[in-house]
Write a protein that holds these residues in place. Structure first.
Motif, PDB file in Angstrom:
ATOM      1  N   ILE A   7       0.861  -1.192   0.000  1.00  0.00           N
ATOM      2  CA  ILE A   7       0.000   0.000   0.000  1.00  0.00           C
ATOM      3  C   ILE A   7       0.892   1.235   0.000  1.00  0.00           C
ATOM      4  CG2 ILE A   7      -1.909  -1.138   1.224  1.00  0.00           C
ATOM      5  CD1 ILE A   7      -1.060   0.498   3.723  1.00  0.00           C
ATOM      6  N   GLU A   8       0.292   2.382  -0.189  1.00  0.00           N
ATOM      7  CA  GLU A   8       1.068   3.622  -0.194  1.00  0.00           C
ATOM      8  C   GLU A   8       0.539   4.557   0.889  1.00  0.00           C
ATOM      9  OE1 GLU A   8       1.835   6.756  -3.530  1.00  0.00           O
ATOM     10  OE2 GLU A   8       2.444   4.778  -4.287  1.00  0.00           O
ATOM     11  N   ASP A  10       1.188   8.232   2.531  1.00  0.00           N
ATOM     12  CA  ASP A  10       1.858   9.529   2.329  1.00  0.00           C
ATOM     13  C   ASP A  10       2.969   9.419   1.288  1.00  0.00           C
ATOM     14  OD1 ASP A  10       0.220  10.667   4.273  1.00  0.00           O
ATOM     15  OD2 ASP A  10       1.598  10.131   5.876  1.00  0.00           O
ATOM     16  N   GLY A  11       2.692   8.699   0.222  1.00  0.00           N
ATOM     17  CA  GLY A  11       3.655   8.576  -0.865  1.00  0.00           C
ATOM     18  C   GLY A  11       4.734   7.535  -0.627  1.00  0.00           C
ATOM     19  N   ASN A  56      -7.963   6.208  -0.081  1.00  0.00           N
ATOM     20  CA  ASN A  56      -8.475   6.392  -1.447  1.00  0.00           C
ATOM     21  C   ASN A  56      -9.436   7.583  -1.520  1.00  0.00           C
ATOM     22  OD1 ASN A  56      -6.995   4.138  -2.177  1.00  0.00           O
ATOM     23  ND2 ASN A  56      -8.716   2.741  -1.835  1.00  0.00           N
ATOM     24  N   GLY A  70      -2.892  -1.899  -3.057  1.00  0.00           N
ATOM     25  CA  GLY A  70      -2.847  -0.645  -3.787  1.00  0.00           C
ATOM     26  C   GLY A  70      -3.521   0.537  -3.097  1.00  0.00           C
ATOM     27  N   GLN A  72      -4.337   3.806  -1.287  1.00  0.00           N
ATOM     28  CA  GLN A  72      -3.633   5.091  -1.213  1.00  0.00           C
ATOM     29  C   GLN A  72      -4.075   5.791   0.059  1.00  0.00           C
ATOM     30  OE1 GLN A  72      -1.536   6.602  -3.580  1.00  0.00           O
ATOM     31  NE2 GLN A  72      -1.536   4.764  -4.854  1.00  0.00           N
ATOM     32  N   GLU A  74      -3.592   8.868   2.993  1.00  0.00           N
ATOM     33  CA  GLU A  74      -3.033  10.173   3.359  1.00  0.00           C
ATOM     34  C   GLU A  74      -3.238  10.356   4.861  1.00  0.00           C
ATOM     35  OE1 GLU A  74      -3.612  14.775   1.836  1.00  0.00           O
ATOM     36  OE2 GLU A  74      -5.353  13.542   2.187  1.00  0.00           O
TER      37      GLU A  74
END
Lengths: 238, 183
Positions: A7-8, A10-11, A56, A70, A72, A74
């Motif tokens: 997973i991602e 904060d980038g 997401n 995957g 996303q 933040e």
């Protein structure tokens, strides 16, 4: 076999196992997401909403969200900081948190979060609610003024048969967490100490102890909460 | 450079925050280069002699006099700062907020261990000269607009200094973690 998922956050690309909660994956990857009601290793409750992040693009509590491929995530933004600070400030305004007169001060997680985010005053008016102190138990004091209803004690402190020693009483604005007098009668010192430690604030205190550590030597006097989890480069600027 | 003018007061406080201001030690010499004091317990000036740049408020509002003084400070000071937990949230005096005023007065003058049996006439002071107790102890920002808040009981001397210095020299403030405490 455990399935590894990417997973991602904060980038930053992070790895976790399928079924793991987001907050745990973040911590294992050196990213601190503030939590209050969460207990590492226990089923999450999502009670405090402090660990809210954008997944997401959607706001979700990271303690109750299992990771998926995957994803996303933040965790840092002006909006999220504002939401988190708002939750912390609400808790300070809603109860009677007199830090200078509290034995937990310096070791309190709610206070530590406020320190971390440099909250100097809540944006909400102080309510000064009328609350009692339960001092009937031989080992513990339950101070309703400071209780934030996080349910950590209800979830973690159980007797031999698995029954919760703490429980909700009343409803709505009058709701409180009380000690079950029958179940707790057999409580030993070790379990009582565990209850004191599991409480993130000063709502469960040991009897006949009062202040123990001088200012400057307490847990959060010099080290911000989450310091050990967060990435090394800029620990406090979250 | 024209010196900034500072006024300070202690409302329902214990003067601990003023002590903490003095606790900036030798920096008091730097401070006095930057400011001069108007109405303040430090110079014992009882009334405002001019408009002030900064007002430091210690303590919350527990009686009618506190409210009057606080409003007077708002009128005379461009920037008003709540210094310490009492000014910010009522502090320890606000522990009485859930007890009716009548009960507090009876405890203080009739029934408390230090007075019981010593006040046979049962007198509770109520002279017209005395300020009237408010039903609750109020944070300062419940009464007037407060521009900044410096938490602590008392706020660390370093916090007061850093905040004042940044304000006086028009710099952005970046508070170190160790200085922002609630006790």
């Amino acid at each position: 076999m455990n399935q590894i998922i990417k997973i991602e956050i904060d980038g930053q690309v992070c790895m976790g196992q399928k079924g793991q909660y987001l907050v745990d994956v973040a911590r294992e990857n050196g990213i601190y997401i503030p939590t209050l009601c969460n207990i590492i290793g226990m089923k999450p409750r999502g009670a405090c909403r402090l660990c809210t992040v954008r997944v997401n693009g959607k706001l979700m509590t990271s303690c109750t969200t299992p990771i998926s491929n995957g994803m996303q995530v933040e965790t840092k933004s002006e909006e999220l900081d504002n939401l988190r600070n708002g939750i912390i400030e609400l808790m300070f305004a809603e109860g009677n948190h007199f830090c200078p007169a509290c034995e937990k001060s310096g070791n309190c997680e709610l206070q530590a979060l406020a320190y971390r985010f440099r909250i100097s005053v809540p944006r909400f008016p102080f309510q000064f609610p009328q609350r009692d102190i339960e001092a009937g138990h031989p080992l513990l004091i339950k101070d309703h003024n400071r209780c934030i209803l996080c349910k950590r004690c209800i979830r973690a402190i159980k007797d031999e048969s698995g029954k919760s020693i703490f429980a909700f009483t009343k409803r709505g604005p009058k709701v409180g967490i009380s000690i079950d007098t029958t179940l707790s009668a057999k409580m030993d010192k070790t379990l009582a100490q565990k209850a004191v430690e599991i409480c993130p604030v000063g709502a469960i205190l040991p009897r006949a102890q009062a202040f123990r550590s001088p200012i400057g030597t307490r847990k959060y006097d010099k080290t911000p909460i989450g310091e050990e989890e967060s990435s090394k480069k800029d620990p406090v600027a979250l | 450079m024209k010196k900034a003018v500072i006024a300070t007061t202690s409302l329902a406080g214990c003067f601990g925050c003023h002590m903490s201001l003095l606790d900036i030690d030798a920096k008091i010499l730097d401070l006095i280069e930057l400011v001069e004091f108007d109405k303040s317990p430090i110079n014992d000036l009882k009334t405002f002699t001019r408009e002030c740049d900064i007002g430091l408020i210690e303590g919350g509002c527990c009686n009618s006099e506190n409210v009057e003084v606080l409003k007077d400070f708002r009128k005379h000071c461009k920037i008003l700062i709540s210094v310490g937990e009492c000014a910010i949230m009522g502090g320890l005096p606000a522990l009485r907020n859930n007890i009716p005023v009548k009960e507090c007065l009876e405890e203080a003058y009739l029934n408390g261990p230090s007075v019981a049996g010593n006040n046979e006439a049962g007198i509770i002071p109520n002279d017209d000269e005395l300020p009237i107790l408010l039903n609750k102890v109020y944070p300062c920002h419940d009464i007037v607009k407060i521009d900044y808040h410096l938490p602590g009981c008392p706020p660390r001397a370093g916090l007061i200094w850093e905040a004042l210095y940044a304000l006086l020299t028009n710099q952005k403030i970046d508070l170190p973690y160790e200085l922002v405490k609630y006790d």
